[in-house]
Design a protein around this motif. Structure first.
Motif, PDB file in Angstrom:
ATOM      1  N   SER A   1      -3.086  -4.535  -0.983  1.00  5.18           N
ATOM      2  CA  SER A   1      -1.774  -4.853  -1.558  1.00  5.18           C
ATOM      3  C   SER A   1      -1.641  -4.234  -2.950  1.00  5.18           C
ATOM      4  N   GLY A   2      -0.622  -3.404  -3.118  1.00  2.00           N
ATOM      5  CA  GLY A   2      -0.385  -2.759  -4.397  1.00  2.00           C
ATOM      6  C   GLY A   2      -1.282  -1.572  -4.693  1.00  2.00           C
ATOM      7  N   ALA A   3      -2.137  -1.201  -3.760  1.00  2.00           N
ATOM      8  CA  ALA A   3      -3.051  -0.077  -3.972  1.00  2.00           C
ATOM      9  C   ALA A   3      -2.415   1.238  -3.556  1.00  2.00           C
ATOM     10  N   THR A   4      -2.862   2.321  -4.158  1.00  2.00           N
ATOM     11  CA  THR A   4      -2.498   3.663  -3.720  1.00  2.00           C
ATOM     12  C   THR A   4      -3.688   4.252  -2.989  1.00  2.00           C
ATOM     13  N   VAL A   5      -3.456   4.664  -1.752  1.00  2.00           N
ATOM     14  CA  VAL A   5      -4.514   5.279  -0.954  1.00  2.00           C
ATOM     15  C   VAL A   5      -4.291   6.791  -0.943  1.00  2.00           C
ATOM     16  N   HIS A   6      -5.320   7.535  -1.295  1.00  2.00           N
ATOM     17  CA  HIS A   6      -5.261   8.989  -1.352  1.00  2.00           C
ATOM     18  C   HIS A   6      -6.079   9.544  -0.183  1.00  2.00           C
ATOM     19  N   TRP A   7      -5.468  10.397   0.621  1.00  2.00           N
ATOM     20  CA  TRP A   7      -6.157  10.892   1.819  1.00  2.00           C
ATOM     21  C   TRP A   7      -6.010  12.402   1.954  1.00  2.00           C
ATOM     22  N   ALA A   8      -7.112  13.028   2.349  1.00  2.00           N
ATOM     23  CA  ALA A   8      -7.112  14.433   2.751  1.00  2.00           C
ATOM     24  C   ALA A   8      -8.045  14.573   3.937  1.00  2.00           C
ATOM     25  N   GLU A   9      -7.727  15.490   4.812  1.00  2.00           N
ATOM     26  CA  GLU A   9      -8.556  15.693   6.000  1.00  2.00           C
ATOM     27  C   GLU A   9      -9.855  16.402   5.632  1.00  2.00           C
TER      28      GLU A   9
ATOM     29  N   LEU B   1      -8.403   3.153   8.542  1.00  2.00           N
ATOM     30  CA  LEU B   1      -7.437   2.516   7.648  1.00  2.00           C
ATOM     31  C   LEU B   1      -6.250   1.975   8.434  1.00  2.00           C
ATOM     32  N   GLU B   2      -5.727   2.760   9.367  1.00  2.00           N
ATOM     33  CA  GLU B   2      -4.590   2.302  10.164  1.00  2.00           C
ATOM     34  C   GLU B   2      -4.970   1.081  10.992  1.00  2.00           C
ATOM     35  N   LYS B   3      -6.182   1.072  11.513  1.00  2.00           N
ATOM     36  CA  LYS B   3      -6.663  -0.083  12.282  1.00  2.00           C
ATOM     37  C   LYS B   3      -6.802  -1.306  11.387  1.00  2.00           C
TER      38      LYS B   3
ATOM     39  N   HIS C   1      -6.848   2.274  -6.777  1.00  2.00           N
ATOM     40  CA  HIS C   1      -6.803   3.514  -6.005  1.00  2.00           C
ATOM     41  C   HIS C   1      -7.941   3.520  -4.997  1.00  2.00           C
ATOM     42  N   ILE C   2      -7.653   3.970  -3.791  1.00  2.00           N
ATOM     43  CA  ILE C   2      -8.651   4.102  -2.734  1.00  2.00           C
ATOM     44  C   ILE C   2      -8.595   5.533  -2.229  1.00  2.00           C
ATOM     45  N   VAL C   3      -9.741   6.197  -2.192  1.00  2.00           N
ATOM     46  CA  VAL C   3      -9.814   7.576  -1.712  1.00  2.00           C
ATOM     47  C   VAL C   3     -10.541   7.592  -0.378  1.00  2.00           C
ATOM     48  N   ILE C   4      -9.911   8.192   0.637  1.00  2.00           N
ATOM     49  CA  ILE C   4     -10.548   8.334   1.944  1.00  2.00           C
ATOM     50  C   ILE C   4     -10.409   9.786   2.403  1.00  2.00           C
ATOM     51  N   LEU C   5     -11.428  10.261   3.100  1.00  2.00           N
ATOM     52  CA  LEU C   5     -11.456  11.642   3.553  1.00  2.00           C
ATOM     53  C   LEU C   5     -11.749  11.692   5.051  1.00  2.00           C
ATOM     54  N   GLY C   6     -11.045  12.548   5.754  1.00  2.00           N
ATOM     55  CA  GLY C   6     -11.329  12.768   7.162  1.00  2.00           C
ATOM     56  C   GLY C   6     -10.485  11.925   8.105  1.00  2.00           C
ATOM     57  N   LYS C   7     -10.394  12.409   9.353  1.00  2.00           N
ATOM     58  CA  LYS C   7      -9.577  11.728  10.361  1.00  2.00           C
ATOM     59  C   LYS C   7     -10.131  10.355  10.709  1.00  2.00           C
TER      60      LYS C   7
ATOM     61  N   MET D   1       0.835  -1.196   0.000  1.00  2.00           N
ATOM     62  CA  MET D   1       0.000   0.000   0.000  1.00  2.00           C
ATOM     63  C   MET D   1       0.871   1.248   0.000  1.00  2.00           C
ATOM     64  N   ASN D   2       0.511   2.176  -0.852  1.00  2.00           N
ATOM     65  CA  ASN D   2       1.196   3.465  -0.908  1.00  2.00           C
ATOM     66  C   ASN D   2       0.212   4.549  -0.491  1.00  2.00           C
ATOM     67  N   LEU D   3       0.548   5.327   0.543  1.00  2.00           N
ATOM     68  CA  LEU D   3      -0.340   6.368   1.057  1.00  2.00           C
ATOM     69  C   LEU D   3       0.129   7.733   0.586  1.00  2.00           C
ATOM     70  N   VAL D   4      -0.787   8.477  -0.053  1.00  2.00           N
ATOM     71  CA  VAL D   4      -0.495   9.827  -0.525  1.00  2.00           C
ATOM     72  C   VAL D   4      -1.399  10.791   0.230  1.00  2.00           C
ATOM     73  N   GLU D   5      -0.796  11.798   0.882  1.00  2.00           N
ATOM     74  CA  GLU D   5      -1.560  12.786   1.633  1.00  2.00           C
ATOM     75  C   GLU D   5      -1.642  14.095   0.837  1.00  2.00           C
TER      76      GLU D   5
END
Length: 223
Positions: free
Chosen positions: A215-223, A197-199, A185-191, A1-5
């Motif tokens: 596995s192999g996904a890019t997760v895109h996150w913004a608060e 996700l961390e859990k 790609h997975i997009v998540i928003l908010g704390k 997993m690759n996390l992009v903030e």
């Protein structure tokens, strides 16, 4: 997993839309047609608004929902309605839409027909997913009846789920189909979702279905 903030949600929407457009263009260089699976819900709308204007050969792109509520497509709860009204407009109106719904009472009655429409377009070229605070993806909900079958390596293309937390049945792409996408790609928003996700990273897919596709996904996150 690759996390992009990202600094904010607007920047995330623009950057993810540009990234998806680039990946679709690249895929079209290698294949006559490509498949693009996208979620419903509130998260992807701004991404769709930006992506629909991308300059690419949309008439060679097959778009399908990752999952669908078993409601008429003109219902406000229909993922198909969101996709056709927010993504399949502007240049993207030329794309081909593969619905996960038919006018029958029981989704099980038409699963073979729906699967037959999707099968020629697998593996998915590009996949965009959201994630719920309960760590569900598509309509793979923790504890839902049939979840184990939908997570199994030999699962069929589609499964029907009836989560206790939801008012209607759902049809969903199964875990092997989602995880088999060439780009994920997975997009998540908010704390809250970031904490979920961390859990999830320390749980099994039956407790946190999102882990079946990390596995192999890019997760895109913004608060």
């Amino acid at each position: 997993m690759n996390l992009v903030e990202y600094a904010d949600r607007d920047l995330l929407a623009m950057d993810v839309a540009n990234l998806l457009a680039g990946e679709l263009k690249s895929a079209l260089l290698a294949r006559d047609t490509v498949s693009f699976a996208v979620p419903g819900g509130t998260t992807p709308g701004p991404i769709f608004d930006a992506l629909c204007a991308a300059n690419l050969d949309w008439d060679r792109v097959y778009v399908l929902p990752t999952d669908e509520r078993w409601v008429p497509q003109d219902s406000e709860r229909s993922n198909g309605r969101l996709i056709t009204s927010r993504l399949l407009v502007n240049r993207a109106a030329a794309a081909q839409f593969l619905p996960l719904h038919a006018d029958t009472e029981n989704p099980e009655d038409v699963l073979p027909e729906l699967e037959a429409q999707i099968a020629p377009h697998l593996p998915l070229s590009v996949l965009l997913l959201g994630m719920g605070a309960d760590m569900h993806v598509a309509s793979l909900f923790p504890g839902a009846p049939g979840l184990a079958e939908a997570l199994a390596p030999d699962a069929p293309i589609l499964a029907v789920t009836r989560p206790a937390s939801q008012p209607e049945p759902r049809v969903t792409l199964t875990a092997p189909v989602l995880n088999g996408a060439l780009s994920k790609h997975i997009v998540i928003l908010g704390k809250d979702k970031r904490e979920a996700l961390e859990k999830a990273r320390f749980l099994e897919p039956d407790e946190a279905p999102v882990t079946a596709v990390l596995s192999g996904a890019t997760v895109h996150w913004a608060e």
